[in-house]
Design a protein around this motif. Structure first.
Motif, PDB file in Angstrom:
ATOM      1  N   ASN A 197      -3.729  -9.512   1.793  1.00  0.00           N
ATOM      2  CA  ASN A 197      -4.448  -8.394   2.392  1.00  0.00           C
ATOM      3  C   ASN A 197      -5.216  -7.660   1.298  1.00  0.00           C
ATOM      4  OD1 ASN A 197      -1.712  -7.829   1.484  1.00  0.00           O
ATOM      5  ND2 ASN A 197      -2.096  -5.707   2.067  1.00  0.00           N
ATOM      6  N   THR A 198      -6.122  -6.790   1.689  1.00  0.00           N
ATOM      7  CA  THR A 198      -6.920  -6.011   0.737  1.00  0.00           C
ATOM      8  C   THR A 198      -6.418  -4.576   0.686  1.00  0.00           C
ATOM      9  OG1 THR A 198      -8.889  -7.365   1.124  1.00  0.00           O
ATOM     10  CG2 THR A 198      -9.237  -5.183   0.168  1.00  0.00           C
ATOM     11  N   VAL A 199      -6.144  -4.100  -0.524  1.00  0.00           N
ATOM     12  CA  VAL A 199      -5.837  -2.688  -0.745  1.00  0.00           C
ATOM     13  C   VAL A 199      -6.895  -2.135  -1.692  1.00  0.00           C
ATOM     14  CG1 VAL A 199      -3.367  -2.959  -0.296  1.00  0.00           C
ATOM     15  CG2 VAL A 199      -4.237  -3.229  -2.630  1.00  0.00           C
ATOM     16  N   THR A 200      -6.781  -0.863  -2.040  1.00  0.00           N
ATOM     17  CA  THR A 200      -7.821  -0.250  -2.863  1.00  0.00           C
ATOM     18  C   THR A 200      -7.223   0.526  -4.028  1.00  0.00           C
ATOM     19  OG1 THR A 200      -7.905   1.814  -1.580  1.00  0.00           O
ATOM     20  CG2 THR A 200      -9.300  -0.005  -0.823  1.00  0.00           C
TER      21      THR A 200
ATOM     22  N   ASN B 293     -14.351   5.131  -5.693  1.00  0.00           N
ATOM     23  CA  ASN B 293     -13.190   5.039  -4.814  1.00  0.00           C
ATOM     24  C   ASN B 293     -13.676   5.000  -3.367  1.00  0.00           C
ATOM     25  OD1 ASN B 293     -10.173   5.390  -4.243  1.00  0.00           O
ATOM     26  ND2 ASN B 293     -11.065   7.077  -3.080  1.00  0.00           N
ATOM     27  N   PRO B 294     -13.217   4.052  -2.549  1.00  0.00           N
ATOM     28  CA  PRO B 294     -12.231   3.023  -2.870  1.00  0.00           C
ATOM     29  C   PRO B 294     -12.878   1.750  -3.405  1.00  0.00           C
ATOM     30  CG  PRO B 294     -12.675   2.988  -0.527  1.00  0.00           C
ATOM     31  CD  PRO B 294     -13.525   4.100  -1.098  1.00  0.00           C
TER      32      PRO B 294
ATOM     33  N   VAL C   2      -7.914  -7.688  -4.143  1.00  0.00           N
ATOM     34  CA  VAL C   2      -7.383  -8.798  -3.353  1.00  0.00           C
ATOM     35  C   VAL C   2      -6.855  -9.860  -4.308  1.00  0.00           C
ATOM     36  CG1 VAL C   2      -9.585 -10.028  -3.181  1.00  0.00           C
ATOM     37  CG2 VAL C   2      -7.859 -10.311  -1.383  1.00  0.00           C
TER      38      VAL C   2
ATOM     39  N   SER D  15       0.848  -1.188   0.000  1.00  0.00           N
ATOM     40  CA  SER D  15       0.000   0.000   0.000  1.00  0.00           C
ATOM     41  C   SER D  15       0.883   1.237   0.000  1.00  0.00           C
ATOM     42  CB  SER D  15      -0.915   0.015   1.228  1.00  0.00           C
ATOM     43  OG  SER D  15      -0.149   0.102   2.419  1.00  0.00           O
TER      44      SER D  15
ATOM     45  N   SER E 175      -2.931  -1.503   4.077  1.00  0.00           N
ATOM     46  CA  SER E 175      -4.336  -1.214   3.798  1.00  0.00           C
ATOM     47  C   SER E 175      -4.434   0.162   3.156  1.00  0.00           C
ATOM     48  CB  SER E 175      -5.179  -1.267   5.079  1.00  0.00           C
ATOM     49  OG  SER E 175      -4.744  -0.285   6.001  1.00  0.00           O
TER      50      SER E 175
ATOM     51  N   PRO F  76     -12.021  -2.288  -3.687  1.00  0.00           N
ATOM     52  CA  PRO F  76     -11.060  -3.225  -3.093  1.00  0.00           C
ATOM     53  C   PRO F  76     -10.376  -4.123  -4.122  1.00  0.00           C
ATOM     54  CG  PRO F  76     -13.295  -3.993  -2.728  1.00  0.00           C
ATOM     55  CD  PRO F  76     -13.410  -2.625  -3.347  1.00  0.00           C
TER      56      PRO F  76
END
Length: 229
Positions: free
Chosen positions: A222-225, A208-209, A213, A100, A106, A211
Motif C-alpha cells: 500500500n502507499t503511505v506518505t 507534504n504529502p 511505496v 500508517s 493510508s 508518497p
C-alpha cells in the motif's frame, strides 16, 4: 463468528490483500470477548497464532511461520467451547504492508527520522515530528516482507544481535525516486514487524504529502506518505 473476508493484512486492512507467514494480521468478527472474559484463540491449520491485542470484534495476531510455503490456510477463532466456522486465508511468500499512523493503511506512514526517532511528518503534526531532509536515513515500519535470516520462532520478537535481514531485497520509492536501502529485516523487539531503513535521495520531491511505496518479490505494498524538506 469471523466476517467474510475478515482475516486481513494488519497494515492494509483490505480483504484482497494477501498475508504472509510471520506477518501481523487482523481478524474481524463478532463475540471475540464475551462477558465471561474467556480468551479468544486464533488458529491457522490447527496452529495457535500468538495474539497481540483483542477486542470484541478484532484480534491482531501473528501468522505462524510454520505456514511458509503454503498457498492457503484455514482459520478459526475459539472462545471457550465455541469455535467459529472455518475460513480460508490465501497466503503468499511476501505480502508487504506499510503501517500508517492512523492504522488505516493510508495517509502518514509509521516512518521515523532514524537518528531522532520522530515521525517524518510536518512539524507539530505529531509530538516531535518534523520533515525528513534529503540525504537522511528513515525507518519504515512494515509487515509481510517474507523470509528472513535468523528467523525467531513464531511469537518471538526479532533480535537486535544478530539482526534478521530479509532474504529478498525490497525496492523503496519516495515521491517516485528510488531510495537506497541499507537494511531490511525484522524490527528488533517486535514479533512480526519489519523495519526498512532507507536513505532519501537527492531529487526526491519536497513537501507534504510525499508518497512512499515498497516492492519485494514482485509484490507491492500500500502507499503511505511522509513529509520531505
Amino acid at each position: 463468528m469471523i466476517h467474510a473476508g475478515g482475516v486481513v493484512n494488519a497494515a492494509r486492512l483490505l480483504p484482497q490483500a494477501p498475508r504472509a507467514a510471520g506477518s501481523v494480521a487482523s481478524v474481524f468478527g463478532l463475540h471475540f470477548s464475551p462477558p465471561e472474559q474467556k480468551q479468544a484463540v486464533v488458529q491457522l491449520n490447527g496452529i495457535t497464532a500468538p495474539a497481540f491485542a483483542s477486542t470484541d470484534t478484532q484480534i491482531n495476531f501473528q501468522v505462524p511461520r510454520e505456514l511458509a510455503g503454503l498457498a492457503q490456510a484455514t482459520a478459526t477463532v475459539t472462545v471457550g467451547v465455541a469455535t467459529s466456522s472455518p475460513v480460508t486465508v490465501p497466503l503468499a511468500s511476501s505480502a508487504p504492508g506499510l503501517f500508517s499512523t492512523s492504522g488505516s493503511g493510508s495517509g502518514p506512514g509509521s516512518i521515523l527520522v532514524s537518528n531522532l526517532g520522530v515521525l517524518a511528518a510536518p512539524t507539530g503534526a505529531f509530538p516531535g515530528s518534523r520533515p525528513v531532509n534529503r540525504g537522511e536515513l528513515i525507518s519504515i515500519y512494515a509487515t509481510g516482507l517474507g523470509a528472513v535470516a535468523n528467523p525467531p520462532p513464531t511469537g518471538v520478537a526479532g533480535s537486535g544481535s544478530p539482526l534478521s535481514a530479509t532474504e529478498a531485497a525490497p525496492t523503496v520509492f519516495i515521491g517516485g525516486v528510488k531510495a537506497a536501502v541499507p537494511f531490511s529485516g525484522l524490527a528488533p523487539g517486535y514479533a512480526g514487524f519489519y523495519q526498512v531503513n532507507a536513505i532519501v535521495q537527492p531529487g526526491t520531491p519536497t513537501g507534504n504529502p510525499v508518497p512512499v511505496v515498497l516492492t519485494i518479490l514482485e509484490s507491492t505494498s500500500n502507499t503511505v506518505t511522509l513529509a520531505v524538506q
